[in-house]
Design a protein around this motif. Structure first.
Motif, PDB file in Angstrom:
ATOM      1  N   LEU A   1      -9.638  68.311  -1.870  1.00 13.90           N
ATOM      2  CA  LEU A   1      -8.372  67.925  -1.285  1.00 13.90           C
ATOM      3  C   LEU A   1      -8.701  66.944   0.217  1.00 13.90           C
ATOM      4  N   SER A   2      -8.334  65.956   0.457  1.00 10.58           N
ATOM      5  CA  SER A   2      -8.516  65.203   1.559  1.00 10.58           C
ATOM      6  C   SER A   2     -10.107  65.175   1.983  1.00 10.58           C
ATOM      7  N   MET A   3     -10.487  65.512   3.166  1.00 13.82           N
ATOM      8  CA  MET A   3     -11.990  65.460   3.401  1.00 13.82           C
ATOM      9  C   MET A   3     -12.635  66.164   2.279  1.00 13.82           C
ATOM     10  N   GLY A   4     -12.144  67.251   1.332  1.00 12.35           N
ATOM     11  CA  GLY A   4     -12.757  67.883   0.512  1.00 12.35           C
ATOM     12  C   GLY A   4     -12.989  66.892  -0.607  1.00 12.35           C
ATOM     13  N   GLY A   5     -12.082  65.781  -0.803  1.00 12.53           N
ATOM     14  CA  GLY A   5     -12.269  64.883  -1.997  1.00 12.53           C
ATOM     15  C   GLY A   5     -13.365  64.254  -1.346  1.00 12.53           C
ATOM     16  N   ALA A   6     -13.478  63.612  -0.272  1.00 10.76           N
ATOM     17  CA  ALA A   6     -14.639  63.175   0.146  1.00 10.76           C
ATOM     18  C   ALA A   6     -16.117  63.737  -0.227  1.00 10.76           C
ATOM     19  N   LEU A   7     -16.117  64.963   0.382  1.00  9.40           N
ATOM     20  CA  LEU A   7     -17.236  65.995  -0.082  1.00  9.40           C
ATOM     21  C   LEU A   7     -17.630  66.007  -1.429  1.00  9.40           C
TER      22      LEU A   7
ATOM     23  N   ILE B   1     -12.290  65.938  -9.602  1.00  6.13           N
ATOM     24  CA  ILE B   1     -10.824  65.911  -9.228  1.00  6.13           C
ATOM     25  C   ILE B   1     -10.556  65.950  -7.946  1.00  6.13           C
ATOM     26  N   VAL B   2      -9.916  64.709  -7.392  1.00  2.81           N
ATOM     27  CA  VAL B   2      -9.592  64.283  -5.997  1.00  2.81           C
ATOM     28  C   VAL B   2      -8.094  64.285  -5.785  1.00  2.81           C
ATOM     29  N   VAL B   3      -7.631  65.111  -4.655  1.00  2.83           N
ATOM     30  CA  VAL B   3      -6.184  64.991  -4.224  1.00  2.83           C
ATOM     31  C   VAL B   3      -6.055  64.441  -2.862  1.00  2.83           C
ATOM     32  N   ASN B   4      -5.418  63.309  -2.985  1.00  6.08           N
ATOM     33  CA  ASN B   4      -5.283  62.729  -1.599  1.00  6.08           C
ATOM     34  C   ASN B   4      -6.675  62.503  -0.635  1.00  6.08           C
ATOM     35  N   PRO B   5      -7.610  61.911  -1.458  1.00  4.00           N
ATOM     36  CA  PRO B   5      -8.943  62.087  -0.707  1.00  4.00           C
ATOM     37  C   PRO B   5      -9.010  60.808   0.333  1.00  4.00           C
ATOM     38  N   ALA B   6     -10.065  61.154   1.318  1.00  5.63           N
ATOM     39  CA  ALA B   6      -9.925  60.159   2.502  1.00  5.63           C
ATOM     40  C   ALA B   6     -11.267  59.507   2.490  1.00  5.63           C
TER      41      ALA B   6
ATOM     42  N   THR C   1      -3.952  73.223  15.230  1.00  5.38           N
ATOM     43  CA  THR C   1      -2.729  72.398  15.784  1.00  5.38           C
ATOM     44  C   THR C   1      -3.326  71.107  16.502  1.00  5.38           C
ATOM     45  N   LYS C   2      -4.665  70.921  16.714  1.00  5.92           N
ATOM     46  CA  LYS C   2      -5.162  69.970  17.195  1.00  5.92           C
ATOM     47  C   LYS C   2      -6.410  69.289  16.161  1.00  5.92           C
ATOM     48  N   THR C   3      -6.768  68.053  16.453  1.00  4.34           N
ATOM     49  CA  THR C   3      -7.662  67.448  15.857  1.00  4.34           C
ATOM     50  C   THR C   3      -8.926  67.292  16.411  1.00  4.34           C
ATOM     51  N   PRO C   4      -9.998  67.761  16.488  1.00  9.23           N
ATOM     52  CA  PRO C   4     -11.304  67.653  17.124  1.00  9.23           C
ATOM     53  C   PRO C   4     -11.807  66.407  16.818  1.00  9.23           C
ATOM     54  N   LEU C   5     -11.999  65.519  18.104  1.00 13.76           N
ATOM     55  CA  LEU C   5     -12.512  64.102  17.790  1.00 13.76           C
ATOM     56  C   LEU C   5     -13.960  63.851  17.346  1.00 13.76           C
ATOM     57  N   LYS C   6     -14.695  64.703  18.011  1.00  8.32           N
ATOM     58  CA  LYS C   6     -16.163  64.450  17.850  1.00  8.32           C
ATOM     59  C   LYS C   6     -16.181  65.045  16.313  1.00  8.32           C
ATOM     60  N   ALA C   7     -15.721  66.004  15.973  1.00  7.56           N
ATOM     61  CA  ALA C   7     -15.879  66.481  14.562  1.00  7.56           C
ATOM     62  C   ALA C   7     -15.448  65.333  13.583  1.00  7.56           C
ATOM     63  N   ILE C   8     -14.020  64.894  13.924  1.00  9.12           N
ATOM     64  CA  ILE C   8     -13.484  63.911  12.750  1.00  9.12           C
ATOM     65  C   ILE C   8     -14.219  62.473  12.767  1.00  9.12           C
ATOM     66  N   HIS C   9     -14.967  62.282  13.865  1.00 11.87           N
ATOM     67  CA  HIS C   9     -15.689  60.813  13.965  1.00 11.87           C
ATOM     68  C   HIS C   9     -16.927  61.307  13.005  1.00 11.87           C
ATOM     69  N   SER C  10     -17.406  62.370  13.085  1.00  9.64           N
ATOM     70  CA  SER C  10     -18.794  62.545  12.240  1.00  9.64           C
ATOM     71  C   SER C  10     -18.214  62.267  10.794  1.00  9.64           C
ATOM     72  N   PHE C  11     -17.032  62.912  10.426  1.00  6.61           N
ATOM     73  CA  PHE C  11     -16.504  62.675   9.078  1.00  6.61           C
ATOM     74  C   PHE C  11     -16.587  61.183   8.693  1.00  6.61           C
ATOM     75  N   MET C  12     -15.804  60.466   9.651  1.00  6.98           N
ATOM     76  CA  MET C  12     -15.635  58.950   9.272  1.00  6.98           C
ATOM     77  C   MET C  12     -17.026  58.452   9.194  1.00  6.98           C
TER      78      MET C  12
ATOM     79  N   SER D   1      -7.943  54.257   0.997  1.00  7.94           N
ATOM     80  CA  SER D   1      -8.735  55.005   0.159  1.00  7.94           C
ATOM     81  C   SER D   1      -8.682  54.441  -1.406  1.00  7.94           C
ATOM     82  N   GLN D   2      -7.455  54.814  -1.839  1.00 11.61           N
ATOM     83  CA  GLN D   2      -7.398  54.544  -3.257  1.00 11.61           C
ATOM     84  C   GLN D   2      -7.907  53.513  -4.145  1.00 11.61           C
ATOM     85  N   PRO D   3      -7.777  52.229  -3.683  1.00 11.20           N
ATOM     86  CA  PRO D   3      -8.297  50.964  -4.359  1.00 11.20           C
ATOM     87  C   PRO D   3     -10.170  51.064  -4.185  1.00 11.20           C
TER      88      PRO D   3
END
Length: 268
Positions: free
Chosen positions: A111-117, A132-137, A176-187, A219-221
């Motif tokens: 799911l989401s980042m899990g789809g990317a993984l 199988i991916v659900v709303n992957p990013a 309840t918060k999105t940590p920026l260093k972590a999400i930047h690593s994902f991106m 992401s989808q196309p």
């Protein structure tokens, strides 16, 4: 510091009760005598609870299921901000290795980042039978994404992305918060995943919510046109938001996933 040392994280943290990893043994008597493994990965700032019902539904069909807790999830967003894509990928890689060693065939889902993984796993492990991916990013049209290299040094977090669920009374229990260093690593992993999509030759089942307030349509196309597989099925989810595995369309995801796994893991 060596790559191995960077993946070691020893801080003692209190883990949320719903962040417990889920696993179930194979029941080959229900799967034609073959042992079939399924790895499922949750998304960024979420935890296993967001996909455990999916895993439980597949376990009832006789599949060996692993739902690991990604490092830094189910504890605090501050801890997550000290961790990176390499930590999360190492966790799912280890779970995949266990399933491959113990089963005749393995399918991965996320799911989401899990789809990317799991897309990355499929790129590096051609032995995987299906994805199988659900709303992957793997991309975003958001303009503030381009500013993350600077913003992550100025502020620790943005507002959270959890609980994008249409069904009333359902809680994802994400941060309840999105940590920026972590999400930047994902991106930062996105270009690598996109470049290697042609390595994915196995069947792909893609669930996509028609209304998703977390992952946009970028992401989808890229994924559906980027993979080399000629067996790609896209299933629209008309009555769910981003965390579709806990939403109105969850039964559809569970049923279609089970049918897909049975098909792609059937004996030659």
């Amino acid at each position: 510091m060596s790559p191995t040392a960077r993946l070691v994280h020893t801080a003692a943290m209190t883990i949320h009760p719903l962040a417990t990893p889920y696993s179930a043994p194979a029941r080959p008597e229900l799967t034609g005598g073959r042992r079939i493994g399924v790895l499922l990965s949750h998304g960024f700032t979420g935890q296993p609870a967001s996909i455990t019902p999916w895993g439980q539904a597949l376990a009832e069909k006789g599949y060996a299921v692993e739902v690991p807790r990604l490092p830094g999830h189910g504890t605090t967003w501050q801890e997550l901000n000290t961790l990176r894509w390499e930590h999360w990928y190492a966790e799912v890689s280890q779970a995949l290795d266990r399933l491959v060693a113990e089963n005749d065939a393995v399918v991965v889902g996320g799911l989401s980042m899990g789809g990317a993984l799991v897309l990355r796993l499929a790129e590096e492990h051609p032995e995987i039978a299906g994805v199988i991916v659900v709303n992957p990013a793997v991309a975003s049209k958001r303009l503030d994404v381009k500013l993350l290299p600077v913003l992550k040094h100025l502020v620790g977090s943005f507002p959270g992305i959890a609980n994008d669920i249409k069904k009333e009374g359902v809680e994802e229990h994400g941060y309840t918060k999105t940590p920026l260093k972590a999400i930047h690593s994902f991106m930062q992993a996105w270009p690598i995943i996109i470049a290697d999509l042609p390595k994915i030759t196995m069947p792909v089942l893609y669930f996509r919510s028609t209304e998703d307030h977390v992952v946009d349509e970028a992401s989808q196309p890229l994924i559906t046109s980027g993979v080399s597989s000629r067996d790609v099925t896209v299933v629209p989810l008309a009555n769910s938001y981003h965390v579709a595995t806990l939403d109105h369309d969850a039964p559809l995801i569970f049923a279609d996933s089970a049918e897909f796994i049975a098909r792609v893991t059937s004996a030659p």
